[in-house]
Design an enzyme around this catalytic site. Structure first.
Site, PDB file in Angstrom:
ATOM      1  N   TRP A   1       0.796  -1.222   0.000  1.00  0.00           N
ATOM      2  CA  TRP A   1       0.000   0.000   0.000  1.00  0.00           C
ATOM      3  C   TRP A   1       0.832   1.278   0.000  1.00  0.00           C
ATOM      4  O   TRP A   1       0.314   2.360  -0.221  1.00  0.00           O
ATOM      5  CB  TRP A   1      -0.882   0.013   1.257  1.00  0.00           C
ATOM      6  CG  TRP A   1      -0.096  -0.401   2.482  1.00  0.00           C
ATOM      7  CD1 TRP A   1      -0.055  -1.646   3.030  1.00  0.00           C
ATOM      8  CD2 TRP A   1       0.816   0.400   3.242  1.00  0.00           C
ATOM      9  NE1 TRP A   1       0.831  -1.671   4.096  1.00  0.00           N
ATOM     10  CE2 TRP A   1       1.369  -0.423   4.245  1.00  0.00           C
ATOM     11  CE3 TRP A   1       1.200   1.733   3.180  1.00  0.00           C
ATOM     12  CZ2 TRP A   1       2.295   0.046   5.168  1.00  0.00           C
ATOM     13  CZ3 TRP A   1       2.127   2.201   4.099  1.00  0.00           C
ATOM     14  CH2 TRP A   1       2.663   1.364   5.082  1.00  0.00           C
TER      15      TRP A   1
ATOM     16  N   LYS B   1      -3.102  -8.362  -7.198  1.00  0.00           N
ATOM     17  CA  LYS B   1      -3.731  -8.399  -5.869  1.00  0.00           C
ATOM     18  C   LYS B   1      -3.105  -7.259  -5.084  1.00  0.00           C
ATOM     19  O   LYS B   1      -1.961  -7.349  -4.639  1.00  0.00           O
ATOM     20  CB  LYS B   1      -3.481  -9.723  -5.146  1.00  0.00           C
ATOM     21  CG  LYS B   1      -4.151  -9.762  -3.765  1.00  0.00           C
ATOM     22  CD  LYS B   1      -3.658 -10.893  -2.900  1.00  0.00           C
ATOM     23  CE  LYS B   1      -4.354 -10.876  -1.544  1.00  0.00           C
ATOM     24  NZ  LYS B   1      -4.122  -9.617  -0.773  1.00  0.00           N
ATOM     25  N   HIS B   2      -3.857  -6.182  -4.931  1.00  0.00           N
ATOM     26  CA  HIS B   2      -3.329  -5.029  -4.220  1.00  0.00           C
ATOM     27  C   HIS B   2      -3.661  -5.138  -2.729  1.00  0.00           C
ATOM     28  O   HIS B   2      -4.543  -5.905  -2.326  1.00  0.00           O
ATOM     29  CB  HIS B   2      -3.919  -3.742  -4.789  1.00  0.00           C
ATOM     30  CG  HIS B   2      -2.961  -2.590  -4.798  1.00  0.00           C
ATOM     31  ND1 HIS B   2      -1.887  -2.498  -3.926  1.00  0.00           N
ATOM     32  CD2 HIS B   2      -2.903  -1.465  -5.558  1.00  0.00           C
ATOM     33  CE1 HIS B   2      -1.228  -1.380  -4.167  1.00  0.00           C
ATOM     34  NE2 HIS B   2      -1.818  -0.738  -5.150  1.00  0.00           N
TER      35      HIS B   2
ATOM     36  N   GLY C   1       6.898  -6.571  -0.346  1.00  0.00           N
ATOM     37  CA  GLY C   1       6.366  -6.567   1.016  1.00  0.00           C
ATOM     38  C   GLY C   1       7.405  -7.053   2.002  1.00  0.00           C
ATOM     39  O   GLY C   1       8.609  -6.912   1.783  1.00  0.00           O
ATOM     40  N   SER C   2       6.950  -7.655   3.076  1.00  0.00           N
ATOM     41  CA  SER C   2       7.845  -8.082   4.144  1.00  0.00           C
ATOM     42  C   SER C   2       8.583  -9.359   3.773  1.00  0.00           C
ATOM     43  O   SER C   2       8.116 -10.153   2.945  1.00  0.00           O
ATOM     44  CB  SER C   2       7.053  -8.324   5.434  1.00  0.00           C
ATOM     45  OG  SER C   2       6.243  -9.490   5.302  1.00  0.00           O
TER      46      SER C   2
ATOM     47  N   GLU D   1      10.778  -8.080  -3.860  1.00  0.00           N
ATOM     48  CA  GLU D   1      11.350  -6.828  -3.340  1.00  0.00           C
ATOM     49  C   GLU D   1      10.827  -6.692  -1.924  1.00  0.00           C
ATOM     50  O   GLU D   1       9.656  -6.370  -1.711  1.00  0.00           O
ATOM     51  CB  GLU D   1      10.940  -5.646  -4.232  1.00  0.00           C
ATOM     52  CG  GLU D   1      11.767  -4.403  -3.996  1.00  0.00           C
ATOM     53  CD  GLU D   1      11.200  -3.519  -2.895  1.00  0.00           C
ATOM     54  OE1 GLU D   1      11.736  -3.584  -1.757  1.00  0.00           O
ATOM     55  OE2 GLU D   1      10.247  -2.787  -3.157  1.00  0.00           O
ATOM     56  N   LEU D   2      11.718  -6.957  -0.961  1.00  0.00           N
ATOM     57  CA  LEU D   2      11.282  -7.102   0.428  1.00  0.00           C
ATOM     58  C   LEU D   2      11.753  -5.932   1.287  1.00  0.00           C
ATOM     59  O   LEU D   2      12.097  -4.884   0.774  1.00  0.00           O
ATOM     60  CB  LEU D   2      11.765  -8.452   0.954  1.00  0.00           C
ATOM     61  CG  LEU D   2      11.419  -9.645   0.046  1.00  0.00           C
ATOM     62  CD1 LEU D   2      11.987 -10.935   0.595  1.00  0.00           C
ATOM     63  CD2 LEU D   2       9.920  -9.761  -0.154  1.00  0.00           C
TER      64      LEU D   2
ATOM     65  N   CYS E   1      10.512   1.313   1.608  1.00  0.00           N
ATOM     66  CA  CYS E   1      11.478   0.219   1.746  1.00  0.00           C
ATOM     67  C   CYS E   1      12.903   0.746   1.683  1.00  0.00           C
ATOM     68  O   CYS E   1      13.778   0.280   2.412  1.00  0.00           O
ATOM     69  CB  CYS E   1      11.241  -0.851   0.695  1.00  0.00           C
ATOM     70  SG  CYS E   1      11.110  -0.233  -0.983  1.00  0.00           S
TER      71      CYS E   1
ATOM     72  N   GLU F   1      13.303  -3.890  10.816  1.00  0.00           N
ATOM     73  CA  GLU F   1      12.882  -2.775   9.978  1.00  0.00           C
ATOM     74  C   GLU F   1      11.819  -1.985  10.716  1.00  0.00           C
ATOM     75  O   GLU F   1      10.761  -2.526  11.065  1.00  0.00           O
ATOM     76  CB  GLU F   1      12.321  -3.266   8.640  1.00  0.00           C
ATOM     77  CG  GLU F   1      11.850  -2.114   7.758  1.00  0.00           C
ATOM     78  CD  GLU F   1      11.337  -2.571   6.405  1.00  0.00           C
ATOM     79  OE1 GLU F   1      11.438  -1.794   5.442  1.00  0.00           O
ATOM     80  OE2 GLU F   1      10.833  -3.710   6.312  1.00  0.00           O
TER      81      GLU F   1
END
Length: 459
Positions: A132, A156-157, A208-209, A230-231, A264, A361
């Site tokens: 988001w 899928k948002h 995301g995570s 991409e974490l 990120c 993080e």
């Protein structure tokens, strides 16, 4: 189980609207329709694809004010920071359209007794699971590259920004994109596995995570499907003895609070050599104290709310645990008694290994100050992380800083004497638990293609 998802304004805590999720049967239909769209789309010329992609960029800019307001309403982005996200999306569209022909060009190679060609062909449906925090950019980043490569895309948002997802689908339609080439899936989290497992879905990309990334990658690997991840990260910004301290402070504050600290590649750990530690710390804390949270719809607001209550609560838990383990809070660090999910700009000093502020993080406006003995120790601390997305170095000796960044920084991206986020012409991605694969700079167009060898004998 509820079939509705609410979007909530994080500045007020009030519900914006409700969305209906689709059934499993409808989901299967969507996937099949997207595959049919792919069969046509892959045969379109690069010129035709590029024309439509450019039109998407033009329409994003045309609707910039509405889209900016939607971002601010759904995830709390300060309204002054929203238009640049749309401008970045436009740049991605233009760069991809301009460079696809060279990136995807066939290459002639030698073949004894004949000739050979290396060609890059689309493979099918690419499923994107996106967060988001940059609700338009994150989607555009993978979607445009894959559309130019000839693939079709499912999205899928994150549920809290489904209004943004809906707006994107409308823009693609207005641009004249063929039906079902880009499709938003209004599905529950547990339905995502059905998409990954479907035989017509050929690749999965996730932002995301790291914890969720592992699950996404494992589910795709079970089906022998490629992933791009991409974490998270806890990017270290090094301030060396010869740094311009004023510039470093100004840049590091910006790098920590942009997008309410929910980026990120935000500057998160500030590793400062002993010789200038106190000078940097005092100036940095003073500057962070001047950053007040407020109404994200106000053009003058620098810091809005965090996107959800659970995210704000988790951030505060990490701050408290770090303080309990010996960190010193120099400013902020308390949940304000106001409506919405606000958190103040916060600086933690004396941050050491074993604390969330060092190891994890912190996805919000919390800065970790870490003292290093010297340059070598600073680099050791920077690389002492499970993550490896971005980072930075401040030094007036640019040649030395570039050498350190290139040869010793164990991350996918490094800033020297500045803070930058994504650039359409430069590869974006990380190493270690920050994921794998690259986007932007043409690299994203090659992640989900069949690089095929054609060996042609002499007649």
């Amino acid at each position: 189980m509820s079939n509705t998802i609410k979007t909530v304004n994080p500045a007020t805590g009030q519900t914006i609207r409700e969305f209906e999720t689709i059934s499993d049967e409808h989901l299967q239909q969507k996937i099949e329709q997207t595959h049919q769209a792919f069969l046509d789309w892959k045969q379109r010329s690069l010129e035709e694809r590029g024309k439509l992609v450019r039109r998407v960029g033009e329409l994003l800019v045309k609707h910039k004010d509405r889209l900016s307001s939607l971002m601010t309403q759904e995830m709390g982005k300060p309204i002054s920071q929203a238009p640049p996200e749309i401008d970045l999306c436009k740049s991605i569209c233009d760069y991809s359209a301009d460079n696809a022909a060279s990136v995807l060009a066939e290459e002639a190679r030698d073949l004894p007794g004949g000739r050979a060609l290396v060609t890059h062909q689309p493979i099918g449906i690419i499923f994107g699971i996106q967060p988001w925090n940059f609700p338009f950019y994150q989607v555009v980043r993978y979607t445009i590259a894959n559309l130019m490569a000839g693939n079709a895309v499912l999205l899928k948002h994150a549920p809290n920004v489904w209004g943004c997802a809906e707006a994107l689908e409308e823009i693609f339609r207005e641009a004249g994109m063929p039906d079902n080439v880009f499709t938003v899936l209004y599905i529950r989290d547990e339905q995502a596995s059905q998409v990954t497992e479907h035989k017509l879905v050929r690749g999965v990309t996730f932002t995301g995570s790291a914890a969720t990334g592992r699950k996404v990658a494992a589910a795709a690997a079970e089906q022998l499907k490629k992933t791009v991840l991409e974490l998270g990260s806890n990017d270290a910004y090094l301030v060396l003895e010869d740094a311009d301290i004023d510039k470093a402070v100004e840049t590091c504050v910006t790098g920590r609070i942009t997008n309410n600290g929910q980026t990120c590649v935000a500057a998160k750990r500030f590793v400062v050599v002993d010789a200038v530690y106190e000078q940097f710390r005092d100036a940095f804390v003073e500057k962070m104290k001047q950053v007040a949270f407020g109404d994200p719809t106000d053009e003058n607001t620098q810091l809005g709310p965090l996107a959800r209550k659970d995210l704000r609560d988790e951030l505060h838990k990490q701050v408290k645990e770090s303080v309990e383990k010996g960190a010193v809070c120099l400013t902020g660090g308390e949940v304000p008694d106001v409506d919405g999910f606000f958190y103040p700009s916060t600086v933690l000093d004396n941050v050491t290994p074993g604390m969330p502020a060092y190891d994890g993080e912190l996805f919000g406006p919390v800065a970790s100050l870490i003292r290093a003995r010297d340059e070598e120790d600073a680099l050791r601390i920077a690389n002492d992380s499970v993550y490896g997305l971005g980072g930075g170095i401040f030094s007036e000796d640019e040649e030395r800083a570039v050498r350190l960044a290139r040869d010793h920084f164990d991350t996918g991206m490094v800033c020297v004497n500045g803070y930058y986020i994504a650039q359409p012409n430069l590869p974006f991605g990380g190493v270690k638990e920050s994921g794998y694969g690259r986007e932007h700079g043409g690299y994203g167009m090659l992640e989900f293609v069949n690089t095929k060898s054609l060996m042609i004998g002499q007649q």
